[in-house]
Design an enzyme around this catalytic site. Sequence first.
Site, mmCIF file in Angstrom:
data_model
loop_
_atom_site.group_PDB
_atom_site.id
_atom_site.type_symbol
_atom_site.label_atom_id
_atom_site.label_comp_id
_atom_site.label_asym_id
_atom_site.label_seq_id
_atom_site.Cartn_x
_atom_site.Cartn_y
_atom_site.Cartn_z
ATOM 1 N N CYS A 131 14.819 -14.487 32.695
ATOM 2 C CA CYS A 131 13.898 -15.267 31.733
ATOM 3 C C CYS A 131 13.973 -14.350 30.532
ATOM 4 C CB CYS A 131 12.594 -15.322 32.379
ATOM 5 S SG CYS A 131 11.386 -15.923 31.133
ATOM 6 N N THR A 194 19.106 -19.412 30.094
ATOM 7 C CA THR A 194 19.167 -19.884 28.516
ATOM 8 C C THR A 194 19.738 -18.953 27.632
ATOM 9 O OG1 THR A 194 16.936 -19.354 28.459
ATOM 10 C CG2 THR A 194 17.490 -21.582 28.853
HETATM 11 C C1 SIN Z 1 10.175 -19.611 31.131
HETATM 12 O O1 SIN Z 1 9.145 -20.094 31.838
HETATM 13 O O2 SIN Z 1 9.689 -19.083 30.273
HETATM 14 C C2 SIN Z 1 11.477 -20.303 31.516
HETATM 15 C C3 SIN Z 1 11.951 -19.532 32.780
HETATM 16 C C4 SIN Z 1 13.180 -18.852 32.367
HETATM 17 O O3 SIN Z 1 13.936 -19.036 31.450
HETATM 18 O O4 SIN Z 1 13.807 -18.039 33.185
#
Ligand code: SIN
Length: 303
Positions: A131, A194
């Site tokens: 994350c 991401t």
């Molecule tokens: C988030 O909750 O910030 C996204 C989770 C992730 O990108 O793993």
Amino acid sequence: MVNTSVTLCGLQLDNPIIPASGTFGYGAEFAELYDINILGTFSFKGTTKEPRFGNPTPRIAECREGMLNSVGLQNPGVDEVCDTILPRMKKYFNKPVMANIGGFSIDEYVYCCEKASQAENVGLVELNISCPNVHGGGMSFGTSPESAARVTEAVRRICKKPLFVKLSPNVTDIAAIARACEDAGADGVSLINTLMGMRIDIRRRTPVLANKKGGFSGAAVFPVALRMVYDVYEAVKIPVIGMGGVTTVDDVIEMMMAGARAVEIGSANLTDPFVCKKIIEALPGRMEELGITSLADIVGAAH
Ligand code: SIN
């Protein structure tokens, strides 16, 4: 009659389609739209030890062919998930679910994975060490082979279900990190999370996201994700779950030919909540057109 089923560490899925964590909540809202038991499974929202409100808003920014998020692991906490949400989930989802677990320390990952993996309706655990939206946890564990191995090893010891480690693309060599996780006992890897990005509001002259930077996902990242799945498939023997920008049935088939045994679909759920249903319905016809009798046969076919 074509065969869409795939097997992940002994768990047979009717098809390889898995809504990705953070784009499907705990499934309840989607279950009001269609029967989500048609899915292979789904990965629930990244869950931590304590309940989290997440990052300040705005935490979503639209982009061409994608989006940025800096949600910051908003979730009700692992105790609420295990004691209330998972028992309730049995009413609308009768398959084993994938538990996505986030954290800020190895102890926290261990606590949450031990607890979640004991739940009857958890079939797989996805260890989120990627994350990009939190400080002092998340991606900081997933950007070096050594730290990825340390957390994987600690969790593997206590985890009661197959353990998939979700990898970050924000690294120089994702294959090296996948290998470190495999050596530390991971049963599989999933990728990609991401890509770090940002947008600027040119009138205000400030970043669009309150957290300034966020994780970029959506159709634009598909070729990057595909390349990483291809590289990781060659580097490890454990199963690979591919994700990143998947929006069509052909993307699913391409991901599998790159080496994915199952495919997670993320951002596309946010623009079309029926996208997974449409892809599952389209799979048999597309397989027939391409002369594929069993989806399991095409895993890694492009190598
Ligand atoms: C988030 O909750 O910030 C996204 C989770 C992730 O990108 O793993």
